[in-house]
Design an enzyme around this catalytic site. Structure first.
Site, PDB file in Angstrom:
ATOM      1  N   GLU A 177       1.324  -5.885   0.946  1.00 57.43           N
ATOM      2  CA  GLU A 177       2.271  -7.280   1.021  1.00 57.43           C
ATOM      3  C   GLU A 177       3.433  -6.618   1.811  1.00 57.43           C
ATOM      4  O   GLU A 177       4.100  -5.596   1.439  1.00 57.43           O
ATOM      5  CB  GLU A 177       2.390  -7.572  -0.522  1.00 57.43           C
ATOM      6  CG  GLU A 177       1.286  -7.851  -1.207  1.00 57.43           C
ATOM      7  CD  GLU A 177       0.690  -9.177  -0.859  1.00 57.43           C
ATOM      8  OE1 GLU A 177       1.225  -9.988  -0.346  1.00 57.43           O
ATOM      9  OE2 GLU A 177      -0.565  -9.085  -1.018  1.00 57.43           O
ATOM     10  N   GLY A 224       4.224  -0.391   6.384  1.00 56.57           N
ATOM     11  CA  GLY A 224       3.146  -0.905   6.433  1.00 56.57           C
ATOM     12  C   GLY A 224       2.251  -0.558   7.722  1.00 56.57           C
ATOM     13  O   GLY A 224       1.234  -0.035   7.827  1.00 56.57           O
ATOM     14  N   LYS A 262       2.959   5.675  -6.746  1.00 57.10           N
ATOM     15  CA  LYS A 262       4.341   6.238  -6.208  1.00 57.10           C
ATOM     16  C   LYS A 262       5.352   4.936  -6.346  1.00 57.10           C
ATOM     17  O   LYS A 262       5.217   4.097  -5.518  1.00 57.10           O
ATOM     18  CB  LYS A 262       4.480   6.527  -4.675  1.00 57.10           C
ATOM     19  CG  LYS A 262       5.458   7.461  -4.235  1.00 57.10           C
ATOM     20  CD  LYS A 262       5.725   7.399  -2.770  1.00 57.10           C
ATOM     21  CE  LYS A 262       6.798   6.546  -2.295  1.00 57.10           C
ATOM     22  NZ  LYS A 262       7.977   6.581  -3.081  1.00 57.10           N
ATOM     23  N   SER A 296       8.044  -2.495   3.418  1.00 53.12           N
ATOM     24  CA  SER A 296       8.686  -3.158   4.749  1.00 53.12           C
ATOM     25  C   SER A 296       7.188  -3.258   5.952  1.00 53.12           C
ATOM     26  O   SER A 296       6.688  -2.361   5.751  1.00 53.12           O
ATOM     27  CB  SER A 296       9.786  -2.386   5.381  1.00 53.12           C
ATOM     28  OG  SER A 296       9.236  -0.935   5.432  1.00 53.12           O
TER      29      SER A 296
HETATM   30  P1  NAD Z   1      10.026   0.422   2.101  1.00 57.16           P
HETATM   31  O1  NAD Z   1       9.038   0.150   3.126  1.00 57.16           O
HETATM   32  O2  NAD Z   1      11.457   1.086   2.682  1.00 57.16           O
HETATM   33  O3  NAD Z   1       9.369   1.380   0.693  1.00 57.16           O
HETATM   34  C1  NAD Z   1       8.293   0.856   0.144  1.00 57.16           C
HETATM   35  C2  NAD Z   1       7.909   2.174  -0.419  1.00 57.16           C
HETATM   36  O4  NAD Z   1       7.277   2.827   0.390  1.00 57.16           O
HETATM   37  C3  NAD Z   1       8.657   2.929  -1.315  1.00 57.16           C
HETATM   38  O5  NAD Z   1       8.057   3.543  -2.352  1.00 57.16           O
HETATM   39  C4  NAD Z   1       8.906   4.018  -0.247  1.00 57.16           C
HETATM   40  O6  NAD Z   1       9.112   5.468  -0.964  1.00 57.16           O
HETATM   41  C5  NAD Z   1       7.690   4.145   0.535  1.00 57.16           C
HETATM   42  N1  NAD Z   1       7.384   4.749   1.798  1.00 57.16           N
HETATM   43  C6  NAD Z   1       8.492   4.713   2.827  1.00 57.16           C
HETATM   44  N2  NAD Z   1       8.028   5.485   3.849  1.00 57.16           N
HETATM   45  C7  NAD Z   1       6.780   5.891   3.754  1.00 57.16           C
HETATM   46  C8  NAD Z   1       5.626   6.435   4.205  1.00 57.16           C
HETATM   47  N3  NAD Z   1       6.125   7.020   5.597  1.00 57.16           N
HETATM   48  N4  NAD Z   1       4.532   6.720   3.617  1.00 57.16           N
HETATM   49  C9  NAD Z   1       4.056   6.345   2.601  1.00 57.16           C
HETATM   50  N5  NAD Z   1       5.177   5.721   1.657  1.00 57.16           N
HETATM   51  C10 NAD Z   1       6.367   5.476   2.273  1.00 57.16           C
HETATM   52  O7  NAD Z   1      10.560  -1.070   1.386  1.00 57.16           O
HETATM   53  P2  NAD Z   1      11.618  -1.229   0.229  1.00 57.16           P
HETATM   54  O8  NAD Z   1      13.026  -1.242   0.808  1.00 57.16           O
HETATM   55  O9  NAD Z   1      11.183  -0.508  -0.941  1.00 57.16           O
HETATM   56  O10 NAD Z   1      11.305  -2.774  -0.158  1.00 57.16           O
HETATM   57  C11 NAD Z   1      11.710  -3.837   0.688  1.00 57.16           C
HETATM   58  C12 NAD Z   1      10.444  -4.519   1.750  1.00 57.16           C
HETATM   59  O11 NAD Z   1       9.465  -4.759   0.675  1.00 57.16           O
HETATM   60  C13 NAD Z   1      11.084  -5.594   2.268  1.00 57.16           C
HETATM   61  O12 NAD Z   1      10.424  -5.752   3.719  1.00 57.16           O
HETATM   62  C14 NAD Z   1      10.121  -6.788   1.412  1.00 57.16           C
HETATM   63  O13 NAD Z   1       9.728  -8.017   2.259  1.00 57.16           O
HETATM   64  C15 NAD Z   1       8.825  -5.932   1.004  1.00 57.16           C
HETATM   65  N6  NAD Z   1       8.456  -6.827  -0.238  1.00 57.16           N
HETATM   66  C16 NAD Z   1       7.303  -7.472   0.108  1.00 57.16           C
HETATM   67  C17 NAD Z   1       6.658  -8.203  -1.084  1.00 57.16           C
HETATM   68  C18 NAD Z   1       5.546  -8.886  -0.899  1.00 57.16           C
HETATM   69  O14 NAD Z   1       4.779  -9.214  -1.930  1.00 57.16           O
HETATM   70  N7  NAD Z   1       5.083  -9.395   0.190  1.00 57.16           N
HETATM   71  C19 NAD Z   1       7.172  -7.915  -2.364  1.00 57.16           C
HETATM   72  C20 NAD Z   1       8.477  -7.144  -2.345  1.00 57.16           C
HETATM   73  C21 NAD Z   1       8.900  -6.351  -1.297  1.00 57.16           C
END
Ligand code: NAD
Length: 502
Positions: free
Chosen positions: A267, A250, A192, A246
């Site tokens: 992550e 997570g 996804k 995020s």
């Molecule tokens: P996000 O958590 O909003 O979304 C990430 C993914 O999760 C997307 O595909 C989204 O559609 C999906 N998602 C959202 N709600 C969900 C749910 N209830 N069930 C399942 N999937 C769901 O994050 P974002 O805005 O896409 O990315 C930014 C975040 O990612 C920041 O917190 C950043 O620090 C983190 N990040 C971490 C790393 C790492 O390696 N540690 C790398 C890149 C980004």
């Protein structure tokens, strides 16, 4: 001049996105779609199918069938190695096209998309790295613990059906960090991508088929967290969830996976410090910290060093260089090679970042520069001028929470113990930078920091190095052998060799 992405879109030949289920590309069962608006202009770039519960169920069942009955988990080492190396070659061949698709997805400038850690090349290298484990990450043999003639050994077997969920900010690297080890280990996958970065990921999946990956091994469900992500993380036939995103999502995934005790790797976010000691190359430290919150992703990077902890002796010099670096950033058309930094991904993130900048001022930090929405030719997009905050206290909101935008908080310190205490005073623990010319100090400090990756006078994500977080920055590691092993189950098999022990 008015910015527009439409000519670039037509030049790349972007087509609307579909779901991939059991080898067939198709629309969602209820016809739902998502229209992607570009973060630099808010223009409609294209649309893609939104997978509902029924579509996700079909994709997971296709992955299950491919795992339980298909050839991939049972393929020879040479078959898997060949497909993964062919794929990495195709990635390199299509690097320019994929980088342009990414610029249409998330607005990351082409100039930055070509920098190693953000590039298609790093994704190809990650696949090559994991292809290398297929014939090496075997099991062990053991002697009998209580004597006797006994054979005992362990095997590594693929973990099963993997739900791979990507964020929008670094899809090349994270596609590879998840699908590289999963496919190398013999798993099947439901991918996804983020709803804010879908098109480049879809093209990468097409290239996987071209590389010879059998149908049903990788399936794709596009769409937002709800309904698509939720349907995936709660599906009983998923064995493992591999997530980058995020901290809030997570936590939801840990909760949702409890029902069937799915394996989980994640992550998450960060609030990584850069510790700058007297005598350090202050210009390098300031350029690194301000660079990670401006260059390329405008601070929308998990590993950005958003909290600079700077010794009082070099504090003013640090602030002066950081201002200079921010002033050097260029914005606009991501396809223009002279553009160095991106807009924020969407209006929600724009409001969030501006809200944090306001909060920083309300809590008493000194805004040295920036922090406002950019006007003129940028006014249709989500552009924010880099914000530099001085005299920040580590307890302030801007020093504690992940802002995910162009905001650098600079906190002064007086000695090494104080610096370490401030650095570890966080709920996160993804990374840290240590800037010093004293090698003993560098290692002394690195050992005391509670973070997954420490860069001493520099930092680079590499395919073979473990990467992940302490505390609330994640579970598990990507990169290296432990990442490959996280897509396997360990099975123990024993057999007594003498009649007496049967
Ligand atoms: P996000 O958590 O909003 O979304 C990430 C993914 O999760 C997307 O595909 C989204 O559609 C999906 N998602 C959202 N709600 C969900 C749910 N209830 N069930 C399942 N999937 C769901 O994050 P974002 O805005 O896409 O990315 C930014 C975040 O990612 C920041 O917190 C950043 O620090 C983190 N990040 C971490 C790393 C790492 O390696 N540690 C790398 C890149 C980004």
């Amino acid at each position: 001049m008015t910015l527009s992405m439409l000519a670039h879109r037509d030049d790349v030949g972007l087509k609307d996105g579909l779901l991939l289920v059991g080898g067939q590309w198709r629309a969602s069962s209820d016809g739902a779609t998502w229209t992607h608006r570009h973060p630099a202009t808010h223009e409609e770039i294209g649309s893609f199918a939104v997978a509902g519960v029924e579509d996700v169920d079909a994709a997971v069942k296709a992955a299950r069938k491919a795992f339980d009955e298909g050839t991939w988990p049972r393929a020879t080492v040479s078959e898997r190695v060949r497909v993964l190396h062919k794929f990495s070659g195709l990635l390199r061949e299509h690097s320019t096209e994929l980088t342009k698709l990414l610029a249409l997805d998330n607005g990351v400038p082409i100039s930055f998309g070509n920098i190693y850690a953000a590039s298609v090349t790093v994704a190809a290298d990650v696949f090559d790295h994991h292809a290398g484990w297929i014939d090496k990450a075997g099991g062990e043999t053991f002697p009998g613990y209580q004597g006797g003639d006994k054979l005992a050994m362990t095997f590594r077997e693929p973990i099963g059906v993997v739900a791979a969920i990507l964020p929008w900010n670094a899809p090349f690297l994270l596609f590879a960090q998840k699908l590289g080890p999963a496919l190398a280990a013999g798993c099947t996958v439901v991918l996804k991508p983020s709803e804010f970065a879908t098109f480049a990921a879809l093209r990468m999946v097409e290239l996987l088929s071209e590389a010879g990956l059998p149908e049903g091994v990788v399936n794709v469900v596009t769409g937002p967290g709800n309904p698509t992500g939720e349907a995936l993380i709660t599906h009983p036939l998923v064995d493992k969830i591999s997530f980058t995103g995020s901290r809030a999502v997570g936590k939801r995934i840990v909760e949702a996976s409890a029902g069937t005790l799915k394996r989980v790797s994640m992550e998450l976010g960060g609030k990584s410090p850069a510790l700058v000691f007297p005598g350090a190359e202050v210009a390098l430290a300031a350029a690194t910290a301000m660079g990670t919150v401006t260059m390329g992703l405008s601070g929308q990077a998990c590993i950005a060093q958003t909290r600079a902890l700077v010794h009082r002796d070099c504090y003013d010099e640090f602030l002066a260089v950081a201002q200079g670096v921010a002033g050097y950033m260029t914005y606009g058309d991501p396809f223009d090679p002279a553009v160095l930094a991106s807009p924020l991904i969407n209006e929600k993130q724009l409001d969030r970042v501006l809200g944090y900048i306001q909060k920083g001022q309300e809590e008493g930090a000194r805004l040295v520069m920036g922090g406002t929405r950019m006007q003129g030719e940028y006014s249709n997009g989500n552009f924010v001028a880099p914000a530099l905050f001085a005299d920040v206290e580590n307890s302030m909101t801007i020093a504690q929470e992940e802002i995910f935008g162009p905001v650098l908080a600079v906190v002064p310190f007086s000695d090494e113990d104080e610096a370490i205490r401030l650095a570890n005073d966080t709920e996160y623990g993804l990374g840290a930078g240590v800037f010093t010319k004293d090698a003993k100090q560098a290692f002394r400090v690195a050992k005391r920091l509670r973070a997954g990756t420490i860069g001493i006078n520099g930092f680079q994500v590499e395919p073979h190095l473990p990467f992940g977080g302490f505390q609330q920055s994640g579970l598990g590691r990507e990169g290296g052998r432990s990442a490959y092993e996280a897509y396997t189950e360990l099975k123990t098999v024993m057999m007594p060799l003498s009649e007496a022990m049967m």
